[in-house]
Design an enzyme around this catalytic site. Structure first.
Site, PDB file in Angstrom:
ATOM      1  N   ASP A   1      11.277  13.295  -2.106  1.00 57.66           N
ATOM      2  CA  ASP A   1      12.339  12.651  -1.339  1.00 57.66           C
ATOM      3  C   ASP A   1      13.562  13.558  -1.275  1.00 57.66           C
ATOM      4  O   ASP A   1      13.879  14.248  -2.246  1.00 57.66           O
ATOM      5  CB  ASP A   1      12.713  11.322  -2.010  1.00 57.66           C
ATOM      6  CG  ASP A   1      13.549  10.435  -1.109  1.00 57.66           C
ATOM      7  OD1 ASP A   1      13.566  10.662   0.117  1.00 57.66           O
ATOM      8  OD2 ASP A   1      14.188   9.505  -1.634  1.00 57.66           O
ATOM      9  N   GLY A   2      14.236  13.536  -0.121  1.00 57.66           N
ATOM     10  CA  GLY A   2      15.519  14.219  -0.007  1.00 57.66           C
ATOM     11  C   GLY A   2      15.557  15.376   0.963  1.00 57.66           C
ATOM     12  O   GLY A   2      16.569  16.084   1.039  1.00 57.66           O
ATOM     13  N   ASN A   3      14.504  15.588   1.746  1.00 59.46           N
ATOM     14  CA  ASN A   3      14.519  16.704   2.698  1.00 59.46           C
ATOM     15  C   ASN A   3      15.657  16.579   3.716  1.00 59.46           C
ATOM     16  O   ASN A   3      16.378  17.543   3.990  1.00 59.46           O
ATOM     17  CB  ASN A   3      13.191  16.786   3.457  1.00 59.46           C
ATOM     18  CG  ASN A   3      12.037  17.204   2.576  1.00 59.46           C
ATOM     19  OD1 ASN A   3      12.232  17.708   1.477  1.00 59.46           O
ATOM     20  ND2 ASN A   3      10.824  16.992   3.065  1.00 59.46           N
TER      21      ASN A   3
ATOM     22  N   TRP B   1      19.052  17.099   2.117  1.00 57.22           N
ATOM     23  CA  TRP B   1      19.238  18.514   1.803  1.00 57.22           C
ATOM     24  C   TRP B   1      19.723  19.262   3.041  1.00 57.22           C
ATOM     25  O   TRP B   1      20.659  20.073   2.976  1.00 57.22           O
ATOM     26  CB  TRP B   1      17.913  19.101   1.314  1.00 57.22           C
ATOM     27  CG  TRP B   1      17.986  20.522   0.858  1.00 57.22           C
ATOM     28  CD1 TRP B   1      18.205  20.985  -0.413  1.00 57.22           C
ATOM     29  CD2 TRP B   1      17.832  21.689   1.691  1.00 57.22           C
ATOM     30  NE1 TRP B   1      18.195  22.365  -0.426  1.00 57.22           N
ATOM     31  CE2 TRP B   1      17.970  22.823   0.850  1.00 57.22           C
ATOM     32  CE3 TRP B   1      17.592  21.882   3.048  1.00 57.22           C
ATOM     33  CZ2 TRP B   1      17.881  24.120   1.340  1.00 57.22           C
ATOM     34  CZ3 TRP B   1      17.501  23.178   3.531  1.00 57.22           C
ATOM     35  CH2 TRP B   1      17.646  24.277   2.680  1.00 57.22           C
TER      36      TRP B   1
ATOM     37  N   HIS C   1      12.555  19.679   6.058  1.00 61.43           N
ATOM     38  CA  HIS C   1      11.117  19.464   5.874  1.00 61.43           C
ATOM     39  C   HIS C   1      10.385  20.792   5.638  1.00 61.43           C
ATOM     40  O   HIS C   1       9.454  20.855   4.828  1.00 61.43           O
ATOM     41  CB  HIS C   1      10.534  18.742   7.082  1.00 61.43           C
ATOM     42  CG  HIS C   1      11.046  17.343   7.252  1.00 61.43           C
ATOM     43  ND1 HIS C   1      11.064  16.419   6.224  1.00 61.43           N
ATOM     44  CD2 HIS C   1      11.550  16.686   8.343  1.00 61.43           C
ATOM     45  CE1 HIS C   1      11.561  15.275   6.659  1.00 61.43           C
ATOM     46  NE2 HIS C   1      11.859  15.413   7.943  1.00 61.43           N
TER      47      HIS C   1
ATOM     48  N   ARG D   1      10.354   6.394  11.816  1.00 62.41           N
ATOM     49  CA  ARG D   1      11.311   7.467  12.073  1.00 62.41           C
ATOM     50  C   ARG D   1      11.272   7.864  13.552  1.00 62.41           C
ATOM     51  O   ARG D   1      10.325   7.538  14.266  1.00 62.41           O
ATOM     52  CB  ARG D   1      10.978   8.678  11.196  1.00 62.41           C
ATOM     53  CG  ARG D   1      11.132   8.392   9.714  1.00 62.41           C
ATOM     54  CD  ARG D   1      10.954   9.645   8.890  1.00 62.41           C
ATOM     55  NE  ARG D   1      11.135   9.366   7.468  1.00 62.41           N
ATOM     56  CZ  ARG D   1      11.228  10.303   6.531  1.00 62.41           C
ATOM     57  NH1 ARG D   1      11.154  11.583   6.872  1.00 62.41           N
ATOM     58  NH2 ARG D   1      11.405   9.971   5.264  1.00 62.41           N
TER      59      ARG D   1
ATOM     60  N   LEU E   1      -7.500  22.485  -9.969  1.00 66.89           N
ATOM     61  CA  LEU E   1      -6.570  21.411  -9.641  1.00 66.89           C
ATOM     62  C   LEU E   1      -7.080  20.583  -8.464  1.00 66.89           C
ATOM     63  O   LEU E   1      -7.525  21.137  -7.454  1.00 66.89           O
ATOM     64  CB  LEU E   1      -5.203  22.005  -9.280  1.00 66.89           C
ATOM     65  CG  LEU E   1      -4.153  21.022  -8.748  1.00 66.89           C
ATOM     66  CD1 LEU E   1      -3.662  20.104  -9.856  1.00 66.89           C
ATOM     67  CD2 LEU E   1      -2.985  21.783  -8.113  1.00 66.89           C
TER      68      LEU E   1
ATOM     69  N   ARG F   1      13.054   3.902  -6.882  1.00 61.05           N
ATOM     70  CA  ARG F   1      12.093   2.916  -6.406  1.00 61.05           C
ATOM     71  C   ARG F   1      10.787   3.636  -6.104  1.00 61.05           C
ATOM     72  O   ARG F   1      10.762   4.864  -5.968  1.00 61.05           O
ATOM     73  CB  ARG F   1      12.611   2.179  -5.167  1.00 61.05           C
ATOM     74  CG  ARG F   1      12.972   3.090  -4.005  1.00 61.05           C
ATOM     75  CD  ARG F   1      13.487   2.312  -2.810  1.00 61.05           C
ATOM     76  NE  ARG F   1      13.849   3.194  -1.713  1.00 61.05           N
ATOM     77  CZ  ARG F   1      15.047   3.755  -1.560  1.00 61.05           C
ATOM     78  NH1 ARG F   1      15.996   3.510  -2.441  1.00 61.05           N
ATOM     79  NH2 ARG F   1      15.301   4.550  -0.538  1.00 61.05           N
TER      80      ARG F   1
ATOM     81  N   SER G   1       8.620   2.823  -3.443  1.00 62.70           N
ATOM     82  CA  SER G   1       8.381   2.966  -2.002  1.00 62.70           C
ATOM     83  C   SER G   1       6.912   2.837  -1.613  1.00 62.70           C
ATOM     84  O   SER G   1       6.384   3.656  -0.859  1.00 62.70           O
ATOM     85  CB  SER G   1       8.953   4.306  -1.495  1.00 62.70           C
ATOM     86  OG  SER G   1      10.350   4.332  -1.661  1.00 62.70           O
TER      87      SER G   1
END
Length: 254
Positions: A29-31, A34, A46, A80, A140, A203, A205
């Protein structure tokens, strides 16, 4: 005066850290914030977020994490603006085309969860290709939650089980937590030990609500494009310093 060899040692020992998490899940979260802080378009935020994903995958490989789940696109993200959604899909395509060979070379297995049938055919084919090419890799497991919603996932699981009951293939009384877990998109993947969310929001989400019932959460103030290996390690060390009880007695008290 006592001999020097018998002097009291007043140093405080550092608490021992627990094992690494097998499965780390991240709400990235936060692109947008930023980018806004720097007067840049959201798309640049993004793009930098994709770079943070690359750093995190490398760090997870280096640490020996078995499963890493990233929340790439939620079912709610369709709200969006259309141009931003198109940009996000474009970044996904570019990430797969550019990074898939490198992921494969590093023995990374790619798994995708979410409502894939609702996606455009070109996106579905790319996701299918990523899974098919890497399906035999043993390193992974990178789980990409794309067009994913936790409540929607549970609804789909209930529908699958209901169809089995209607067909006489499943006794309703036989349904238990294991049956439901096996009907989810994440079947075969252990539940997350640690969930990290960036940007200071606290949260979940609609992210893995069934699977995170006993997960540890670390909420970080960092915006996702700033997330790096040091931040990742610090979050993991927070997890390793906790006493996981799973509803029972503290292991430290035994």
């Amino acid at each position: 005066m006592p001999p020097e060899s018998t002097a009291l040692n007043l140093a405080v020992a550092e608490p021992a850290l627990g094992p690494l998490p097998r499965h780390v899940a991240i709400i990235m979260d936060g692109n947008g914030r930023w980018a806004a802080k720097r007067g840049l378009p959201r798309l640049e935020g993004h793009r930098r977020g994709v770079e943070a994903v690359r750093r995190t995958v490398r760090a997870a490989i280096g640490l020996g994490i078995e499963h890493l789940t990233v929340y790439g696109f939620s079912a709610e993200n369709w709200r969006r603006p259309a141009d931003e959604v198109a940009d996000l899909f474009g970044l996904l395509k570019r990430f797969i085309r550019v990074d898939l060979a490198q992921l494969h070379a590093n023995n990374v297995r790619v798994s995708v969860i979410g409502d894939r049938p609702a996606l455009a055919e070109d996106i579905r084919l790319l996701l299918d290709e990523a899974e098919e090419i890497t399906c035999r890799n043993s390193g992974l497991n990178l789980v990409v939650a794309f067009n994913y919603g936790g409540r929607q996932e549970i609804v789909q699981a209930v529908r699958r089980l209901a169809r089995q009951v209607r067909a006489g293939e499943l006794d309703p009384e036989a349904i238990d937590m294991g049956t439901i877990a096996a009907a989810l998109d994440t079947r075969g993947i252990p539940d997350p030990d640690l969930v990290i969310r960036t940007s200071g929001e606290m949260r979940v989400s609609n992210f893995l609500p069934w699977q995170t019932a006993y997960s540890e959460f670390v909420f970080l103030p960092d915006l996702w494009p700033d997330f790096d290996e040091d931040t990742f390690r610090q979050a993991i060390d927070q997890f390793r310093g906790r006493d996981r009880r799973f509803g029972g007695r503290s292991a430290k008290a035994l």
